[in-house]
Motif scaffolding. Sequence first.
Motif, short mmCIF file in Angstrom:
data_model
loop_
_atom_site.label_atom_id
_atom_site.label_comp_id
_atom_site.label_asym_id
_atom_site.label_seq_id
_atom_site.Cartn_x
_atom_site.Cartn_y
_atom_site.Cartn_z
N ARG A 273 20.11 57.28 33.74
CA ARG A 273 21.19 56.59 33.04
C ARG A 273 22.49 56.66 33.84
O ARG A 273 23.20 55.66 33.98
CB ARG A 273 21.39 57.19 31.64
N ALA A 274 22.79 57.84 34.32
CA ALA A 274 24.05 58.00 35.06
C ALA A 274 24.05 57.14 36.33
O ALA A 274 25.07 56.51 36.65
CB ALA A 274 24.25 59.47 35.42
N LEU A 275 22.93 57.09 37.04
CA LEU A 275 22.88 56.31 38.28
C LEU A 275 22.98 54.82 37.98
O LEU A 275 23.74 54.10 38.64
CB LEU A 275 21.57 56.61 39.02
N GLY A 276 22.25 54.35 36.98
CA GLY A 276 22.31 52.93 36.64
C GLY A 276 23.70 52.51 36.19
O GLY A 276 24.17 51.43 36.55
N GLU A 277 24.35 53.35 35.41
CA GLU A 277 25.70 53.02 34.96
C GLU A 277 26.69 53.03 36.13
O GLU A 277 27.56 52.15 36.23
CB GLU A 277 26.14 54.01 33.88
N ALA A 278 26.54 53.99 37.03
CA ALA A 278 27.46 54.07 38.16
C ALA A 278 27.29 52.88 39.11
O ALA A 278 28.27 52.32 39.60
CB ALA A 278 27.23 55.37 38.93
N LEU A 279 26.04 52.47 39.34
CA LEU A 279 25.78 51.38 40.28
C LEU A 279 26.20 50.01 39.74
O LEU A 279 26.40 49.08 40.51
CB LEU A 279 24.30 51.35 40.66
N THR A 280 26.30 49.90 38.43
CA THR A 280 26.70 48.61 37.85
C THR A 280 28.16 48.60 37.39
O THR A 280 28.63 47.59 36.86
CB THR A 280 25.80 48.23 36.65
N GLU A 281 28.86 49.68 37.58
CA GLU A 281 30.26 49.74 37.17
C GLU A 281 31.08 48.71 37.95
O GLU A 281 31.07 48.69 39.18
CB GLU A 281 30.83 51.14 37.43
N PRO A 282 31.78 47.81 37.27
CA PRO A 282 32.61 46.84 37.99
C PRO A 282 33.69 47.52 38.81
O PRO A 282 34.16 48.62 38.45
CB PRO A 282 33.21 45.99 36.87
N LYS A 283 34.09 46.89 39.89
CA LYS A 283 35.17 47.44 40.69
C LYS A 283 36.48 47.38 39.92
O LYS A 283 36.62 46.65 38.94
CB LYS A 283 35.28 46.67 42.01
N ALA A 284 37.44 48.16 40.38
CA ALA A 284 38.68 48.34 39.63
C ALA A 284 39.45 47.05 39.42
O ALA A 284 40.15 46.89 38.42
CB ALA A 284 39.57 49.36 40.35
N ASN A 285 39.31 46.11 40.36
CA ASN A 285 40.09 44.86 40.24
C ASN A 285 39.31 43.74 39.57
O ASN A 285 39.70 42.58 39.65
CB ASN A 285 40.56 44.41 41.63
N VAL A 286 38.21 44.08 38.92
CA VAL A 286 37.38 43.07 38.24
C VAL A 286 37.58 43.16 36.74
O VAL A 286 37.51 44.24 36.15
CB VAL A 286 35.88 43.28 38.57
N TRP A 287 37.86 42.03 36.13
CA TRP A 287 37.84 41.96 34.66
C TRP A 287 37.24 40.64 34.24
O TRP A 287 37.13 39.70 35.02
CB TRP A 287 39.24 42.17 34.07
N PHE A 288 36.84 40.59 32.97
CA PHE A 288 36.11 39.44 32.44
C PHE A 288 36.94 38.75 31.37
O PHE A 288 37.68 39.39 30.62
CB PHE A 288 34.77 39.89 31.85
N ASP A 289 36.80 37.44 31.32
CA ASP A 289 37.48 36.66 30.29
C ASP A 289 36.61 36.61 29.04
O ASP A 289 35.42 36.28 29.11
CB ASP A 289 37.73 35.23 30.79
N ALA A 290 37.19 36.94 27.91
CA ALA A 290 36.44 36.90 26.65
C ALA A 290 35.99 35.48 26.35
O ALA A 290 36.67 34.51 26.66
CB ALA A 290 37.31 37.43 25.51
#
Length: 371
Positions: A273-290
């Motif tokens: 779980r920890a590895l999968g979450e870390a590898l898919t964590e968006p980079k700091a300058n990435v955000w999503f539009d609702a």
Amino acid sequence: MQTALPTPLLAGLSPAQFMRKHWQKKPLLVRQAFDPVAPPASLKDLAALAARDDVESRLVTAFDGDWQLRQGPIARLPAMSKPGWTLLVQGLDQHLAAARELLDLFRFVPDARLDDLMVSVASDGGGVGPHFDSYDVFLIQLAGRRHWRIGAQRDAVLRDDVPLKIIANFKPEQEFVLEPGDMLYLPPGWAHDGVAVGPGCMTGSVGFRASTADGLAAELLPRLLDEADGSGKRYGDPRQEAATEPARMPAALLDFARRAVEAAVQRPRALERALGEALTEPKANVWFDAADVLAPGSGARLDRRSRMLYDEVHIFLNGESFRAGGRDAVLMRRLADDRELGAAEVGRLSAEARELLDQWAEDGWVQPLAR
């Protein structure tokens, strides 16, 4: 993805052959890997992106031999007629659909390793100096020409008088000029120096993640500790003797700490779980539009910024993990592999999985796919 068929992208090798013969082993020069080649952005596009504070960019200049590095945002570029400068825009795939499509051609390497597409544009003589990368890289000539020199150098010494990691004792072994559509693959550690030949030189760089053991441990340990439920045993020392050296670390406390860390790693599926979450964590300058939920009868596709992986029991998306089994797991894995699901496949999801998909759509992680 079909990995057994030969492809011009890899000089007639299949992806399976390339991975066996070249990946992390030796370079590969591919003439006309792309015929024709279509740059994913224009100079105007890149200049506009470099001026934004949510885009990682750099301007490298070597006017009169004076190397300078400027981090973005970059409001104004030098004239293309002025020799000796390079603009680099990182993570272009997060901002332009055409860049994401170009990056997706290299998904014969696992997504867990695939990082991003950087594009550089340079005036005549522009470059970043002889250097090496700690990760694999595909260098795609998108426009103009670039002269490359490469070498399997193991004794590199970096200059200490410039703001870039430039090799002082560069020893090239091969050199060639890349024309539009040509591509060069380099394994980690291969020294290389690319210099623009004429103005308007544009090069794409497909980069890969290569975490160090220490770096990966630093990412995973906090996630492992976050999963603790608070029921762990509290330290006690009923046999502690009176201390004659009060500042000395108690051996029993060290053993307790070691067992605590080992227990955190050994919790069932905790490391996965920890590895999968870390590898898919968006980079700091990435955000999503609702966005809104998916309309009835609509398919779904991952937003180009979304990172999705899976293992035997989990689905991972943008730093979060979800349990999945049965038909839902099959369909969610298909979404991860193909980055889209048709309307019929979305219709086969369970009510719980469809509700989750709608939540992802609201968060902007998933977009509607018309069929």
